[in-house]
Design an enzyme around this catalytic site. Structure first.
Site, PDB file in Angstrom:
ATOM      1  N   CYS A 194      88.224   7.249  14.950  1.00  0.00           N
ATOM      2  CA  CYS A 194      87.013   7.424  15.770  1.00  0.00           C
ATOM      3  C   CYS A 194      86.801   8.910  16.050  1.00  0.00           C
ATOM      4  O   CYS A 194      87.442   9.495  16.925  1.00  0.00           O
ATOM      5  CB  CYS A 194      87.121   6.652  17.076  1.00  0.00           C
ATOM      6  SG  CYS A 194      85.636   6.830  18.110  1.00  0.00           S
ATOM      7  N   CYS A 222      85.695   9.851  19.681  1.00  0.00           N
ATOM      8  CA  CYS A 222      86.819   9.836  20.619  1.00  0.00           C
ATOM      9  C   CYS A 222      87.742  11.024  20.380  1.00  0.00           C
ATOM     10  O   CYS A 222      88.222  11.643  21.336  1.00  0.00           O
ATOM     11  CB  CYS A 222      87.589   8.526  20.517  1.00  0.00           C
ATOM     12  SG  CYS A 222      86.665   7.094  21.133  1.00  0.00           S
TER      13      CYS A 222
END
Length: 186
Positions: A134, A137
């Site tokens: 991700c 993130c």
């Protein structure tokens, strides 16, 4: 089973991983991180791989080093990032940007109160986010870690640990698959 025993079971295809594992789990091989940060990152990464064999070996290796709070935080980071990495990767990649404006409506209280220092929890979360892929993130965690005083070398060390633990889980899975195929052929 400890890490040394696990490494001895890996095939020649994992030679580099065995060598890297010995390096990245030490303060010399993971510059700008403390031994506890290294072990917490390794444990959160092991949980993120979903390999019980790797998680057990890492737990054995770090036995007596991490506090109960650090052990809990490694589990919490792997768990909360399993949710957040899916959600935020989706909002980052989806073409309909109206969706990204909607509130997440997901509980994430552990991020604000992980029971350990914020920077250590962010390191654990960064490692898990890298394994889970991700980018949104990862950017958020790198920002917080940098703000917390960890150098770029420390951030790189964190990712190197995650990469090697992930590769270890892959090597274990290959060995398990080969054993299954050999048993089926017998």
């Amino acid at each position: 089973m400890n890490l040394q025993e696990l490494k001895s079971q890996l095939g020649e295809h994992a030679k580099d991983i065995k060598l890297n594992l010995a390096s990245v789990l030490s303060t010399e091989g993971a510059p700008d991180l403390t031994q506890n940060q290294i072990f917490g990152i390794a444990l959160a990464s092991a949980y993120a791989t979903k390999s019980s064999t790797v998680a057990h070996a890492v737990l054995h290796e770090i036995s007596g080093t991490l506090s109960e709070a650090e052990l809990h935080a490694a589990k919490a980071a792997a768990t909360i990032m399993a949710m957040n990495n899916i959600y935020y990767r989706f909002t980052h990649l989806v073409s309909d940007k109206e969706i990204t404006k909607l509130p997440a409506k997901l509980r994430m209280n552990v991020i604000g109160s992980p029971g350990i220092t914020k920077v250590d929890f962010e390191l654990y979360s960064l490692a898990v986010s890298a394994i889970n892929g991700c980018g949104m993130c990862m950017d958020a965690h790198v920002y917080e870690i940098s703000k917390g005083g960890i150098s770029k070398t420390g951030i790189q060390s964190c990712i190197r640990i995650a990469a090697v633990i992930n590769a270890l889980a892959q090597a274990v899975a290959i060995g398990e698959l080969e054993n299954t195929v050999l048993q089926a052929a017998a």
